[in-house]
Scaffold this active site. Structure first.
Site, PDB file in Angstrom:
ATOM      1  N   TRP A 127       0.853  -1.188   0.000  1.00  0.00           N
ATOM      2  CA  TRP A 127       0.000   0.000   0.000  1.00  0.00           C
ATOM      3  C   TRP A 127       0.891   1.241   0.000  1.00  0.00           C
ATOM      4  O   TRP A 127       1.894   1.296   0.734  1.00  0.00           O
ATOM      5  CB  TRP A 127      -0.889  -0.023   1.255  1.00  0.00           C
ATOM      6  CG  TRP A 127      -1.792   1.169   1.384  1.00  0.00           C
ATOM      7  CD1 TRP A 127      -2.588   1.714   0.405  1.00  0.00           C
ATOM      8  CD2 TRP A 127      -1.998   1.959   2.550  1.00  0.00           C
ATOM      9  NE1 TRP A 127      -3.277   2.797   0.920  1.00  0.00           N
ATOM     10  CE2 TRP A 127      -2.926   2.967   2.223  1.00  0.00           C
ATOM     11  CE3 TRP A 127      -1.487   1.919   3.855  1.00  0.00           C
ATOM     12  CZ2 TRP A 127      -3.364   3.919   3.138  1.00  0.00           C
ATOM     13  CZ3 TRP A 127      -1.925   2.864   4.771  1.00  0.00           C
ATOM     14  CH2 TRP A 127      -2.859   3.851   4.411  1.00  0.00           C
ATOM     15  N   ASP A 209      -1.934  -6.289   8.551  1.00  0.00           N
ATOM     16  CA  ASP A 209      -2.855  -5.256   8.088  1.00  0.00           C
ATOM     17  C   ASP A 209      -4.106  -5.963   7.582  1.00  0.00           C
ATOM     18  O   ASP A 209      -4.052  -6.741   6.628  1.00  0.00           O
ATOM     19  CB  ASP A 209      -2.184  -4.439   6.964  1.00  0.00           C
ATOM     20  CG  ASP A 209      -2.990  -3.208   6.591  1.00  0.00           C
ATOM     21  OD1 ASP A 209      -4.175  -3.131   6.981  1.00  0.00           O
ATOM     22  OD2 ASP A 209      -2.451  -2.320   5.901  1.00  0.00           O
ATOM     23  N   LYS A 244     -14.033  -0.312   4.756  1.00  0.00           N
ATOM     24  CA  LYS A 244     -14.582  -0.988   3.577  1.00  0.00           C
ATOM     25  C   LYS A 244     -15.759  -1.887   3.955  1.00  0.00           C
ATOM     26  O   LYS A 244     -16.810  -1.813   3.343  1.00  0.00           O
ATOM     27  CB  LYS A 244     -13.525  -1.838   2.868  1.00  0.00           C
ATOM     28  CG  LYS A 244     -12.109  -1.327   2.947  1.00  0.00           C
ATOM     29  CD  LYS A 244     -11.832  -0.123   2.098  1.00  0.00           C
ATOM     30  CE  LYS A 244     -10.430   0.343   2.356  1.00  0.00           C
ATOM     31  NZ  LYS A 244      -9.897   1.463   1.781  1.00  0.00           N
TER      32      LYS A 244
HETATM   33  C1  LMR Z   1      -6.519   2.614  -0.982  1.00  0.00           C
HETATM   34  O1  LMR Z   1      -5.482   1.947  -1.011  1.00  0.00           O
HETATM   35  O2  LMR Z   1      -6.991   3.153  -1.993  1.00  0.00           O
HETATM   36  C2  LMR Z   1      -7.267   2.767   0.321  1.00  0.00           C
HETATM   37  O3  LMR Z   1      -6.618   2.059   1.319  1.00  0.00           O
HETATM   38  C3  LMR Z   1      -7.527   4.164   0.666  1.00  0.00           C
HETATM   39  C4  LMR Z   1      -6.298   4.955   1.022  1.00  0.00           C
HETATM   40  O4  LMR Z   1      -6.337   5.612   2.055  1.00  0.00           O
HETATM   41  O5  LMR Z   1      -5.307   4.915   0.298  1.00  0.00           O
END
Ligand code: LMR
Length: 394
Positions: A127, A209, A244
């Site tokens: 992420w 996570d 989510k």
């Molecule tokens: C994403 O990866 O799009 C979500 O987890 C929202 C974010 O805060 O990035």
């Protein structure tokens, strides 16, 4: 003093989202940020959430501060949802945090103070905000291999090999319990067992996570990697998000769950978490927490919510299949997407192709080629498939 400030780079995901909002084109489509949309392209408030809000509106007596770690009802319900009913809850220190990101930060802040010298491992890719959050907490971050060279599956041997060779005792390893963000590629249960074996052998701490419970295979099924880890790891950290699965994005509801080997250290762990929270945002917001607690503690609402989660998962699955078929009809094999889980898929498109999609077609995807499958609709599908087929030839 501020004159000397230079412009910070925009966020890889939310920055694009902001550009999208300002785009005047009528047919634009946002497949960037991970937000569930219905087939009309809207992000609905779940009916169970609306009912819970009505109940809260009638029954809530105060807007006074919550405890630093949040309210007891919320904590008890969330522990059961994530860890299962039979778990020894005396070993668990849980705090309501503002979203999953709040949990990541509160968890990393707590650990960085108490585990000097530990390093934080994240998957490559991961992420877009993980590195920044863990570094802001004071950790050195390192990446372990995750995606194979074709970008279509897991490089499992590479992942284990690297963690085994380069991981050190006491390092922290961030793992995505399900619906890996950004790839949608998850280890199988037997691979989870091997990951767990390795981390136990190396004495590295799993930091899980858990942002998409229910969006992979189901609420229970998606928690399976956690139970695999817990069989071998007396201590672990879980960062849950309810953005989510409850659709509570802007209410900011998540939980930091720290499991100790026995009940002995729980109070000390919780006190350290409280300290990390107090000097950051002080204590959590009430409304989203009240929604989650109300739903999970009411059998009828809870069963309705579970059905709604199933429906969201099933819609994402339908969109992913339609995308694969649409690409096949255009002579492109995107069959590898079929094994991917959750909101995201890695299309294999590069940043230049992502720019082309945005500039030429008004279709916004993250520069890494990640698309939010949950943002596709039956009406946009053909245009998206045409555009991706065209972009991949650019
Ligand atoms: C994403 O990866 O799009 C979500 O987890 C929202 C974010 O805060 O990035």
């Amino acid at each position: 003093m501020f004159e000397h400030f230079s412009l910070a780079p925009p966020d890889a995901i939310l920055g694009l989202n902001a550009v999208y909002e300002k785009d005047p084109r009528a047919g634009k489509l946002n497949l960037t940020v991970g937000v569930f949309k219905d087939d009309e392209g809207k992000t609905p408030i779940l009916p169970s959430v609306k009912l819970a809000e009505a109940k809260i509106f009638q029954e809530q007596k105060s807007k006074g501060y919550l405890p630093i770690e949040g309210g007891r009802d919320f904590i008890d319900q969330v522990n059961r949802l994530v860890l299962g009913d039979g778990f020894e809850m005396a070993r668990v220190a849980t705090a309501h945090t503002p979203g999953g990101t709040g949990a990541l930060r509160a968890g990393a802040d707590t650990l960085s103070k108490l585990l000097p010298g530990a390093r934080f491992w994240v998957s490559n890719p991961t992420w877009a905000n993980h590195n920044a959050v863990f570094q802001a907490a004071g950790f050195e971050t390192l990446s372990y291999r995750y995606l194979n060279a074709a970008k279509t599956g897991l490089d499992f041997d590479g992942m284990l090999g690297q963690l085994s060779q380069e991981g050190r005792q006491g390092d922290v390893v961030c793992l995505h319990a399900c619906c890996h963000n950004p790839t949608g590629i998850d280890p199988t249960v037997s691979q989870w067992q091997e990951i767990s074996d390795l981390l136990a052998k190396k004495k590295m701490l799993p930091f899980v996570d858990f942002a998409y419970q229910g969006f992979g295979d189901g609420l229970l099924e998606d928690a399976k990697p956690i139970s695999v880890l817990m069989q071998q790891h007396p201590e672990l950290v879980i960062c849950a998000s309810f953005s989510k699965n409850f659709g509570l994005y802007s209410e900011r509801v998540g939980a930091l769950i720290m499991v100790s080997e026995s009940a002995g250290p729980t109070e000390a762990v919780l006190s350290q978490v409280r300290t990390a929270i107090r000097c950051n945002y002080s204590n959590p917001p009430r409304h989203g927490e009240a929604i989650v607690a109300t739903i999970l503690s009411d059998p009828a609402l809870s069963s309705q919510w579970r059905t709604e989660v199933d429906q969201m998962r099933s819609r994402i699955h339908t969109m992913r299949s339609a995308l694969i078929q649409g690409m096949q009809a255009r002579g492109r094999d995107f069959g590898f997407l079929a094994d991917q889980k959750g909101m995201f898929s890695y299309t294999g498109l590069n940043p230049m192709q992502a720019d082309w999609l945005r500039n030429e077609k008004g279709i916004y995807i993250v520069g890494t080629g990640r698309i939010n499958v949950a943002g596709l609709t039956s009406t946009s599908m053909d245009a998206v498939c045409d555009a991706i087929a065209h972009a991949s030839a650019v």
